[in-house]
Design a protein around this motif. Structure first.
Motif, PDB file in Angstrom:
ATOM      1  N   ARG A 106      24.598-118.911  54.356  1.00  0.00           N
ATOM      2  CA  ARG A 106      24.878-120.353  54.441  1.00  0.00           C
ATOM      3  C   ARG A 106      24.921-120.966  53.038  1.00  0.00           C
ATOM      4  NH1 ARG A 106      22.235-123.929  59.271  1.00  0.00           N
ATOM      5  NH2 ARG A 106      24.051-123.743  60.604  1.00  0.00           N
ATOM      6  N   GLU A 107      24.015-120.534  52.174  1.00  0.00           N
ATOM      7  CA  GLU A 107      24.009-121.053  50.798  1.00  0.00           C
ATOM      8  C   GLU A 107      25.284-120.604  50.063  1.00  0.00           C
ATOM      9  OE1 GLU A 107      20.672-119.794  48.377  1.00  0.00           O
ATOM     10  OE2 GLU A 107      21.206-121.151  46.748  1.00  0.00           O
ATOM     11  N   ALA A 108      25.653-119.339  50.235  1.00  0.00           N
ATOM     12  CA  ALA A 108      26.845-118.822  49.547  1.00  0.00           C
ATOM     13  C   ALA A 108      28.103-119.562  50.009  1.00  0.00           C
ATOM     14  CB  ALA A 108      26.992-117.321  49.798  1.00  0.00           C
ATOM     15  N   HIS A 109      28.154-119.857  51.301  1.00  0.00           N
ATOM     16  CA  HIS A 109      29.306-120.558  51.876  1.00  0.00           C
ATOM     17  C   HIS A 109      29.337-122.014  51.394  1.00  0.00           C
ATOM     18  CE1 HIS A 109      32.487-121.019  54.874  1.00  0.00           C
ATOM     19  NE2 HIS A 109      31.903-122.117  55.323  1.00  0.00           N
ATOM     20  N   ALA A 110      28.170-122.660  51.421  1.00  0.00           N
ATOM     21  CA  ALA A 110      28.110-124.083  51.072  1.00  0.00           C
ATOM     22  C   ALA A 110      28.247-124.318  49.575  1.00  0.00           C
ATOM     23  CB  ALA A 110      26.783-124.683  51.557  1.00  0.00           C
ATOM     24  N   LYS A 149      17.189-121.555  61.982  1.00  0.00           N
ATOM     25  CA  LYS A 149      17.937-122.813  61.924  1.00  0.00           C
ATOM     26  C   LYS A 149      17.123-123.955  62.547  1.00  0.00           C
ATOM     27  CE  LYS A 149      21.876-120.767  63.319  1.00  0.00           C
ATOM     28  NZ  LYS A 149      23.308-120.595  63.671  1.00  0.00           N
ATOM     29  N   ASP A 150      16.386-123.654  63.629  1.00  0.00           N
ATOM     30  CA  ASP A 150      15.515-124.682  64.226  1.00  0.00           C
ATOM     31  C   ASP A 150      14.408-125.088  63.244  1.00  0.00           C
ATOM     32  OD1 ASP A 150      16.973-124.692  66.516  1.00  0.00           O
ATOM     33  OD2 ASP A 150      15.584-123.446  67.678  1.00  0.00           O
ATOM     34  N   ALA A 152      14.556-124.885  60.023  1.00  0.00           N
ATOM     35  CA  ALA A 152      15.177-125.634  58.919  1.00  0.00           C
ATOM     36  C   ALA A 152      15.354-127.099  59.307  1.00  0.00           C
ATOM     37  CB  ALA A 152      16.532-125.008  58.557  1.00  0.00           C
ATOM     38  N   PHE A 153      15.715-127.326  60.554  1.00  0.00           N
ATOM     39  CA  PHE A 153      15.909-128.698  61.025  1.00  0.00           C
ATOM     40  C   PHE A 153      14.578-129.448  61.004  1.00  0.00           C
ATOM     41  CE2 PHE A 153      16.624-132.113  64.061  1.00  0.00           C
ATOM     42  CZ  PHE A 153      17.868-132.567  63.650  1.00  0.00           C
ATOM     43  N   GLU A 154      13.535-128.771  61.472  1.00  0.00           N
ATOM     44  CA  GLU A 154      12.198-129.382  61.480  1.00  0.00           C
ATOM     45  C   GLU A 154      11.754-129.683  60.049  1.00  0.00           C
ATOM     46  OE1 GLU A 154      11.321-129.428  64.885  1.00  0.00           O
ATOM     47  OE2 GLU A 154      10.015-131.002  64.087  1.00  0.00           O
ATOM     48  N   ALA A 155      11.988-128.740  59.150  1.00  0.00           N
ATOM     49  CA  ALA A 155      11.625-128.942  57.735  1.00  0.00           C
ATOM     50  C   ALA A 155      12.382-130.140  57.166  1.00  0.00           C
ATOM     51  CB  ALA A 155      11.932-127.683  56.920  1.00  0.00           C
ATOM     52  N   ALA A 156      13.629-130.302  57.618  1.00  0.00           N
ATOM     53  CA  ALA A 156      14.474-131.382  57.093  1.00  0.00           C
ATOM     54  C   ALA A 156      13.963-132.765  57.495  1.00  0.00           C
ATOM     55  CB  ALA A 156      15.918-131.189  57.554  1.00  0.00           C
ATOM     56  N   THR A 157      13.081-132.817  58.516  1.00  0.00           N
ATOM     57  CA  THR A 157      12.507-134.123  58.882  1.00  0.00           C
ATOM     58  C   THR A 157      11.494-134.591  57.837  1.00  0.00           C
ATOM     59  OG1 THR A 157      10.648-133.238  60.169  1.00  0.00           O
ATOM     60  CG2 THR A 157      12.709-133.608  61.372  1.00  0.00           C
ATOM     61  N   LYS A 158      11.139-133.704  56.914  1.00  0.00           N
ATOM     62  CA  LYS A 158      10.091-134.038  55.942  1.00  0.00           C
ATOM     63  C   LYS A 158      10.624-134.217  54.528  1.00  0.00           C
ATOM     64  CE  LYS A 158       6.943-133.726  59.098  1.00  0.00           C
ATOM     65  NZ  LYS A 158       6.520-135.009  59.690  1.00  0.00           N
ATOM     66  N   MET A 184      17.511-124.606  54.587  1.00  0.00           N
ATOM     67  CA  MET A 184      17.536-123.201  55.044  1.00  0.00           C
ATOM     68  C   MET A 184      16.588-122.350  54.203  1.00  0.00           C
ATOM     69  SD  MET A 184      19.514-123.062  57.657  1.00  0.00           S
ATOM     70  CE  MET A 184      19.630-121.298  57.915  1.00  0.00           C
ATOM     71  N   GLN A 185      16.593-122.596  52.904  1.00  0.00           N
ATOM     72  CA  GLN A 185      15.717-121.787  52.050  1.00  0.00           C
ATOM     73  C   GLN A 185      14.244-122.115  52.312  1.00  0.00           C
ATOM     74  OE1 GLN A 185      17.009-120.899  48.159  1.00  0.00           O
ATOM     75  NE2 GLN A 185      15.021-120.158  47.488  1.00  0.00           N
ATOM     76  N   VAL A 186      13.955-123.375  52.558  1.00  0.00           N
ATOM     77  CA  VAL A 186      12.589-123.754  52.916  1.00  0.00           C
ATOM     78  C   VAL A 186      12.183-122.993  54.188  1.00  0.00           C
ATOM     79  CG1 VAL A 186      11.133-125.656  53.728  1.00  0.00           C
ATOM     80  CG2 VAL A 186      12.729-126.033  51.827  1.00  0.00           C
ATOM     81  N   ALA A 187      13.096-122.980  55.157  1.00  0.00           N
ATOM     82  CA  ALA A 187      12.810-122.275  56.416  1.00  0.00           C
ATOM     83  C   ALA A 187      12.648-120.773  56.182  1.00  0.00           C
ATOM     84  CB  ALA A 187      13.920-122.543  57.430  1.00  0.00           C
ATOM     85  N   ASP A 188      13.482-120.201  55.304  1.00  0.00           N
ATOM     86  CA  ASP A 188      13.330-118.773  54.968  1.00  0.00           C
ATOM     87  C   ASP A 188      11.889-118.473  54.562  1.00  0.00           C
ATOM     88  OD1 ASP A 188      15.999-117.918  55.237  1.00  0.00           O
ATOM     89  OD2 ASP A 188      16.516-118.427  53.162  1.00  0.00           O
ATOM     90  N   ILE A 189      11.383-119.320  53.676  1.00  0.00           N
ATOM     91  CA  ILE A 189      10.077-119.046  53.072  1.00  0.00           C
ATOM     92  C   ILE A 189       8.951-119.160  54.099  1.00  0.00           C
ATOM     93  CG2 ILE A 189       8.456-119.892  51.301  1.00  0.00           C
ATOM     94  CD1 ILE A 189      11.004-120.619  49.627  1.00  0.00           C
ATOM     95  N   LEU A 190       9.173-119.993  55.123  1.00  0.00           N
ATOM     96  CA  LEU A 190       8.141-120.156  56.160  1.00  0.00           C
ATOM     97  C   LEU A 190       8.360-119.232  57.363  1.00  0.00           C
ATOM     98  CD1 LEU A 190       7.854-124.048  55.986  1.00  0.00           C
ATOM     99  CD2 LEU A 190       6.239-122.363  55.074  1.00  0.00           C
ATOM    100  N   TYR A 191       9.535-118.665  57.449  1.00  0.00           N
ATOM    101  CA  TYR A 191       9.940-117.864  58.606  1.00  0.00           C
ATOM    102  C   TYR A 191       8.973-116.709  58.948  1.00  0.00           C
ATOM    103  CZ  TYR A 191      12.957-114.820  61.443  1.00  0.00           C
ATOM    104  OH  TYR A 191      13.455-114.014  62.412  1.00  0.00           O
TER     105      TYR A 191
END
Ligand code: TRP
Length: 418
Positions: A106-110, A149-150, A152-158, A184-191
């Motif tokens: 997703r990062e490479a694409h964006a 992805k879920d 990441a969305f939750e992380a994005a609320t913060k 997405m990267q934040v979510a990666d790290i918590l995944y």
């Protein structure tokens, strides 16, 4: 004011020791003592800084569970510049860690505009390299991972745009997808903690990734329902953002809790750490995450063969794992060294290994034997070892490595599938 670090800049000029001072990254030296059997990158201080690594070092020493995760943007072929992080991940798995790799398609694409098909092609190459080095664990693609992805969305609320602009310099022209790739990267790290249980997590990265680490640690705190603090005479548990009933559930877990509006105090006799572990359990029972703060290690970058940074925009600055032999030879033999102008001067003054890209290549990857590396350094400084000879010897080591690496990659190529 401290300069910003831009993770997407192709030519970051970063002095790791200055950054450590400016950004409150902790120097690695004190925590190094905790590690019994030190790999090259720790012995030789290639890993220079960390955030929160004590938790991981302790887990290793006490054989407790921990996770290791890093990510790669599949926007080009893997090369020597990626090898250090790969080795760090594999070493942590050998120490008992559960291993995870995010292929940041997703990062490479964006951010780099790569097609999904190209991302998949490059991702396969990274996967081969990782498996060839001994990786075991989960490798996932960001765009195919729904739980991620879920999260990441939750992380994005913060996080809001003013924070993103302070951290990354994002402005009105920044694409939304670029901001999404940050979440997405934040979510990666918590995944890893999401799917394999709460545990210390180390994220080995180059120092350019520190903004993501800082943001993730902030978001991890923001996702908590409670704040647990040691007040000396007692432990305070304060509601930050908890659903009804959660505070009572926490109080029930402890004897002698004094309840107030929005917080409880516990008498002395508990450590804040023990209390926090229980509180995080309750958070999970009430639909929260209860994540531990993730840790990171920061390694210094391998110097490019032309002097500056290794960068794909300077083709001769780096060796790709798939480079044909004639290119490998040209790049190594044409590398900028710490040698002097003339042979005569070199014999008289000796070389300067600390400035030499060939020496650094040996120090990072091509000479694991400390005694041999020290001898190389001594002979260079004494003016006994000339650059031509040293390059030829290094070239042979690189050739052997590449040949064996290729063979191993071929053996594991069938594993490089989603
Ligand atoms: N942003 C990283 C890079 O540019 C790749 C990455 C994605 C990553 N997710 C990650 C790194 C999680 C560490 C942890 O190389």
């Amino acid at each position: 004011m401290a300069e910003q670090i831009n993770p997407w800049s192709s030519t970051p000029k970063m002095d790791i020791n200055r950054l450590i001072a400016d950004f409150g990254i902790e120097p690695f030296a004190p925590v190094k003592e905790k590690i019994a059997d030190q790999p090259v990158f720790i012995r030789r201080d290639i890993v220079a800084g960390h955030r929160g690594y004590d938790a991981v070092a302790d887990a290793i020493a006490q054989k407790k569970p921990f996770h290791v995760l890093t990510g790669f943007m599949p926007s080009g072929h893997p090369h020597f510049g990626h090898l250090m992080v790969m080795k760090e991940v594999v070493w942590h798995i050998q120490q008992g860690g559960k291993g995870f790799i995010s292929m940041a398609d997703r990062e490479a694409h964006a951010v780099r505009g790569l097609s999904w098909e190209a991302c998949d092609r490059y991702a396969r190459e990274y996967m081969e390299c990782l498996y060839a080095l001994g990786f075991s664990g989960e490798i996932y693609s960001q765009r195919r991972n729904n739980a991620l992805k879920d999260l990441a969305f939750e992380a994005a609320t913060k996080v809001n745009f003013s924070e993103l602009s302070a951290i990354y310099g994002f402005g009105p022209e920044t694409e939304l997808a670029h901001a999404v790739s940050v979440s997405m990267q934040v979510a990666d790290i918590l995944y890893p903690q999401l799917i394999a249980g709460t545990a210390p997590t180390v994220v080995p990265v180059g120092i350019d990734q520190d903004p993501h680490i800082r943001l993730t640690r902030d978001i991890t705190n923001a996702l908590r329902m409670f704040l647990v603090e040691d007040r000396g005479t007692h432990i305070s548990i304060r509601v930050k953002n908890a659903p009804e009933g959660a505070l009572d559930a926490v109080a029930k877990r402890f004897g002698g809790a004094k309840k107030y509006e929005g917080h409880i105090d516990l008498p002395a006799g508990h450590t804040a750490e023990e209390v926090d572990a229980v509180v995080r359990e309750v958070e999970r029972e009430f639909g929260g995450f209860g994540f531990l703060l993730p840790s990171a290690t920061y390694h210094s970058f391998l110097q490019g063969l032309q002097g500056g940074k290794m960068s794909s925009s300077v083709p001769d600055s780096l060796v790709w794992f798939d480079d044909p032999d004639k290119d490998v030879k040209k790049k190594i033999m044409g590398a900028l060294t710490g040698g002097r102008q003339t042979l005569e001067e070199q014999k008289k003054l000796g070389g300067e290994p600390e400035k030499c890209s060939i020496y650094q290549l040996n120090r990072f990857h091509m000479q694991d034997d400390d005694a041999e590396l020290a001898e190389m350094c001594r002979a260079c400084r004494a003016g006994e070892l000339m650059c031509g000879t040293c390059k030829k010897e290094t070239l042979e080591r690189v050739r052997t490595f590449l040949r064996e690496f290729k063979e191993k990659r071929d053996e594991v190529a069938h594993m490089a599938e989603w």
